[in-house]
Design a protein around this motif. Structure first.
Motif, PDB file in Angstrom:
ATOM      1  N   TRP A   9       0.835  -1.223   0.023  1.00  0.00           N
ATOM      2  CA  TRP A   9      -0.114   0.073  -0.001  1.00  0.00           C
ATOM      3  C   TRP A   9       0.832   1.179  -0.019  1.00  0.00           C
ATOM      4  O   TRP A   9       2.027   1.214   0.369  1.00  0.00           O
ATOM      5  CB  TRP A   9      -1.160  -0.074   1.111  1.00  0.00           C
ATOM      6  N   ILE A  10       0.422   2.333  -0.488  1.00  0.00           N
ATOM      7  CA  ILE A  10       0.946   3.636  -0.750  1.00  0.00           C
ATOM      8  C   ILE A  10       0.862   4.479   0.581  1.00  0.00           C
ATOM      9  O   ILE A  10      -0.414   5.074   0.534  1.00  0.00           O
ATOM     10  CB  ILE A  10       0.665   4.350  -2.107  1.00  0.00           C
ATOM     11  N   LEU A  11       2.003   4.936   1.109  1.00  0.00           N
ATOM     12  CA  LEU A  11       1.921   6.043   2.073  1.00  0.00           C
ATOM     13  C   LEU A  11       2.386   7.456   1.447  1.00  0.00           C
ATOM     14  O   LEU A  11       3.554   7.451   0.797  1.00  0.00           O
ATOM     15  CB  LEU A  11       2.872   5.817   3.270  1.00  0.00           C
ATOM     16  N   THR A 110       8.982  -4.011  -3.142  1.00  0.00           N
ATOM     17  CA  THR A 110       8.925  -5.174  -2.577  1.00  0.00           C
ATOM     18  C   THR A 110       8.766  -5.095  -1.092  1.00  0.00           C
ATOM     19  O   THR A 110       8.521  -5.995  -0.549  1.00  0.00           O
ATOM     20  CB  THR A 110       9.954  -5.958  -2.723  1.00  0.00           C
ATOM     21  N   SER A 111       8.472  -3.820  -0.674  1.00  0.00           N
ATOM     22  CA  SER A 111       8.397  -3.511   0.762  1.00  0.00           C
ATOM     23  C   SER A 111       7.051  -3.669   1.158  1.00  0.00           C
ATOM     24  O   SER A 111       6.128  -3.498   0.012  1.00  0.00           O
ATOM     25  CB  SER A 111       9.034  -2.303   1.333  1.00  0.00           C
ATOM     26  N   PRO A 112       6.611  -3.915   2.485  1.00  0.00           N
ATOM     27  CA  PRO A 112       5.139  -4.258   2.661  1.00  0.00           C
ATOM     28  C   PRO A 112       4.114  -2.725   2.416  1.00  0.00           C
ATOM     29  O   PRO A 112       3.181  -2.919   2.045  1.00  0.00           O
ATOM     30  CB  PRO A 112       5.065  -4.436   4.176  1.00  0.00           C
ATOM     31  N   TYR A 113       4.991  -1.673   2.272  1.00  0.00           N
ATOM     32  CA  TYR A 113       4.242  -0.468   1.923  1.00  0.00           C
ATOM     33  C   TYR A 113       5.165   0.281   1.455  1.00  0.00           C
ATOM     34  O   TYR A 113       6.481  -0.012   1.292  1.00  0.00           O
ATOM     35  CB  TYR A 113       3.665   0.424   3.227  1.00  0.00           C
ATOM     36  N   ALA A 114       4.830   1.267   0.509  1.00  0.00           N
ATOM     37  CA  ALA A 114       6.063   2.371  -0.180  1.00  0.00           C
ATOM     38  C   ALA A 114       5.575   3.526  -0.001  1.00  0.00           C
ATOM     39  O   ALA A 114       4.379   3.821   0.313  1.00  0.00           O
ATOM     40  CB  ALA A 114       5.892   1.581  -1.590  1.00  0.00           C
ATOM     41  N   ILE A 115       6.485   4.404  -0.214  1.00  0.00           N
ATOM     42  CA  ILE A 115       6.166   5.871   0.072  1.00  0.00           C
ATOM     43  C   ILE A 115       6.455   6.651  -1.071  1.00  0.00           C
ATOM     44  O   ILE A 115       7.305   6.610  -1.841  1.00  0.00           O
ATOM     45  CB  ILE A 115       7.295   6.285   1.298  1.00  0.00           C
ATOM     46  N   LEU A 116       5.525   7.708  -1.168  1.00  0.00           N
ATOM     47  CA  LEU A 116       5.464   8.668  -2.015  1.00  0.00           C
ATOM     48  C   LEU A 116       5.828  10.111  -1.381  1.00  0.00           C
ATOM     49  O   LEU A 116       4.906  10.502  -0.602  1.00  0.00           O
ATOM     50  CB  LEU A 116       3.998   8.885  -2.830  1.00  0.00           C
ATOM     51  N   VAL A 117       6.998  10.492  -1.841  1.00  0.00           N
ATOM     52  CA  VAL A 117       7.417  11.927  -0.883  1.00  0.00           C
ATOM     53  C   VAL A 117       7.005  12.991  -2.007  1.00  0.00           C
ATOM     54  O   VAL A 117       7.404  12.748  -3.033  1.00  0.00           O
ATOM     55  CB  VAL A 117       9.180  11.844  -0.643  1.00  0.00           C
ATOM     56  N   ARG A 132      -2.717   6.462   2.623  1.00  0.00           N
ATOM     57  CA  ARG A 132      -2.524   7.063   4.043  1.00  0.00           C
ATOM     58  C   ARG A 132      -1.723   8.240   3.732  1.00  0.00           C
ATOM     59  O   ARG A 132      -0.851   8.168   2.951  1.00  0.00           O
ATOM     60  CB  ARG A 132      -2.046   5.917   4.876  1.00  0.00           C
ATOM     61  N   VAL A 133      -1.730   9.229   4.501  1.00  0.00           N
ATOM     62  CA  VAL A 133      -1.069  10.402   4.450  1.00  0.00           C
ATOM     63  C   VAL A 133      -0.238  10.717   5.891  1.00  0.00           C
ATOM     64  O   VAL A 133      -0.983  10.621   7.040  1.00  0.00           O
ATOM     65  CB  VAL A 133      -1.830  11.652   4.035  1.00  0.00           C
ATOM     66  N   LEU A 134       1.103  10.884   5.712  1.00  0.00           N
ATOM     67  CA  LEU A 134       1.916  11.315   6.993  1.00  0.00           C
ATOM     68  C   LEU A 134       2.506  12.678   6.856  1.00  0.00           C
ATOM     69  O   LEU A 134       3.030  12.906   5.656  1.00  0.00           O
ATOM     70  CB  LEU A 134       2.835  10.158   7.276  1.00  0.00           C
ATOM     71  N   ALA A 175      -4.270  14.833   6.830  1.00  0.00           N
ATOM     72  CA  ALA A 175      -3.094  13.978   7.398  1.00  0.00           C
ATOM     73  C   ALA A 175      -3.912  12.946   8.417  1.00  0.00           C
ATOM     74  O   ALA A 175      -4.883  12.937   9.174  1.00  0.00           O
ATOM     75  CB  ALA A 175      -2.381  14.833   8.525  1.00  0.00           C
ATOM     76  N   ASP A 176      -3.465  11.590   8.037  1.00  0.00           N
ATOM     77  CA  ASP A 176      -4.020  10.398   8.772  1.00  0.00           C
ATOM     78  C   ASP A 176      -2.848  10.239  10.106  1.00  0.00           C
ATOM     79  O   ASP A 176      -3.324   9.889  11.094  1.00  0.00           O
ATOM     80  CB  ASP A 176      -3.907   9.065   8.106  1.00  0.00           C
ATOM     81  N   ASP A 177      -1.892  10.722   9.827  1.00  0.00           N
ATOM     82  CA  ASP A 177      -0.547  10.913  11.032  1.00  0.00           C
ATOM     83  C   ASP A 177       0.064  11.925  10.933  1.00  0.00           C
ATOM     84  O   ASP A 177       0.334  12.342   9.857  1.00  0.00           O
ATOM     85  CB  ASP A 177       0.252   9.572  10.699  1.00  0.00           C
ATOM     86  N   VAL A 178       0.595  12.509  12.086  1.00  0.00           N
ATOM     87  CA  VAL A 178       1.347  13.861  11.822  1.00  0.00           C
ATOM     88  C   VAL A 178       2.462  13.628  12.915  1.00  0.00           C
ATOM     89  O   VAL A 178       2.524  13.052  14.081  1.00  0.00           O
ATOM     90  CB  VAL A 178       0.530  15.016  12.721  1.00  0.00           C
ATOM     91  N   LEU A 179       3.856  13.985  12.434  1.00  0.00           N
ATOM     92  CA  LEU A 179       5.079  13.634  13.206  1.00  0.00           C
ATOM     93  C   LEU A 179       5.586  14.949  13.251  1.00  0.00           C
ATOM     94  O   LEU A 179       5.980  15.596  12.348  1.00  0.00           O
ATOM     95  CB  LEU A 179       5.838  12.647  12.218  1.00  0.00           C
ATOM     96  N   VAL A 180       5.451  15.443  14.443  1.00  0.00           N
ATOM     97  CA  VAL A 180       5.970  16.763  14.923  1.00  0.00           C
ATOM     98  C   VAL A 180       7.593  16.791  15.012  1.00  0.00           C
ATOM     99  O   VAL A 180       8.103  16.265  15.961  1.00  0.00           O
ATOM    100  CB  VAL A 180       5.351  17.484  16.035  1.00  0.00           C
ATOM    101  N   ASN A 181       8.360  17.393  13.980  1.00  0.00           N
ATOM    102  CA  ASN A 181       9.740  17.096  13.812  1.00  0.00           C
ATOM    103  C   ASN A 181      10.388  18.473  14.524  1.00  0.00           C
ATOM    104  O   ASN A 181      10.937  18.975  13.703  1.00  0.00           O
ATOM    105  CB  ASN A 181      10.084  16.961  12.368  1.00  0.00           C
TER     106      ASN A 181
END
Length: 206
Positions: A9-11, A110-117, A132-134, A175-181
């Motif tokens: 799935w794509i994050l 081939t990873s369990p999920y992949a990321i679109l940056v 999903r959106v991070l 956002a589904d998830d938010v990481l405060v960096n």
């Protein structure tokens, strides 16, 4: 009987300028997750020898090429900057190609999920292709300080850039998830690891 490996799935990963989204993406890559950068895809489609570059030169003339045969981005920007019609022509040419490039790269994951940056994940509508959106988020004062430090830009320039990006609220709304960096790289890494373990438990991003 071999079971087909489920398609990853794509994050979607995004964040404002100076938020550290590239650093966060790198943490995921280090964990073995396949990531595609929309900005890189946008550069690949206009590389010498690719059909898009030939179309651009045919349309705008050889003045958009550097001596090396590569696209002269500054010259092209100049041509479309004050000309909405030309900008639309260019977008109509490039957007589908960039989408194909991204999709092709994601399909190799081939990873369990992949990321679109993508810095413009929300604005461009690219988030619709993700499950999903991070959002990597930082308080705007910190964002400005980091960007000025990185690019030696003036505060006014940075504020203009911040204005131009889909406002932070808009990003956070999707956002589904938010990481405060807002701490150090070690903390970012541990937060990414925490999210990663959570993501591994999800099916299709949900």
């Amino acid at each position: 009987m071999t079971h087909p490996v489920p398609k990853p799935w794509i994050l979607g990963l995004t964040g404002g300028i100076g938020s550290g989204k590239s650093a966060a993406a790198q943490c995921f890559i280090d964990l073995g997750i396949h990531a595609v950068d929309a900005d890189h895809a946008a550069r690949w489609v206009v590389e010498p020898g690719r059909p898009a570059l030939a179309s651009i030169v045919e349309h705008f003339g050889p003045g958009v090429l550097q001596a090396s045969g590569e696209l002269d981005r500054a010259a092209l920007r100049q041509l479309i900057f004050s000309n909405p019609e030309q900008r639309r022509w260019l977008e109509a040419l490039l957007h589908p190609l960039v989408r194909e490039e991204i999709a092709a790269s994601l399909s190799r994951a081939t990873s369990p999920y992949a990321i679109l940056v993508s810095p413009l994940l929300i604005e461009s509508g690219q988030y619709r292709t993700t499950q999903r959106v991070l959002v990597i988020d930082v308080p705007s004062e910190l964002q400005i300080a980091r960007t000025m430090q990185r690019d030696n830009t003036s505060q006014a320039q940075v504020e203009a850039i911040l204005q131009a990006q889909a406002q932070r609220e808009e990003r956070l709304r999707h956002a589904d998830d938010v990481l405060v960096n807002d701490r150090d790289p070690a903390w970012l890494k541990s937060e990414v690891e925490r999210l990663h373990h959570f993501y591994l438990t999800l099916t299709g991003g949900h």
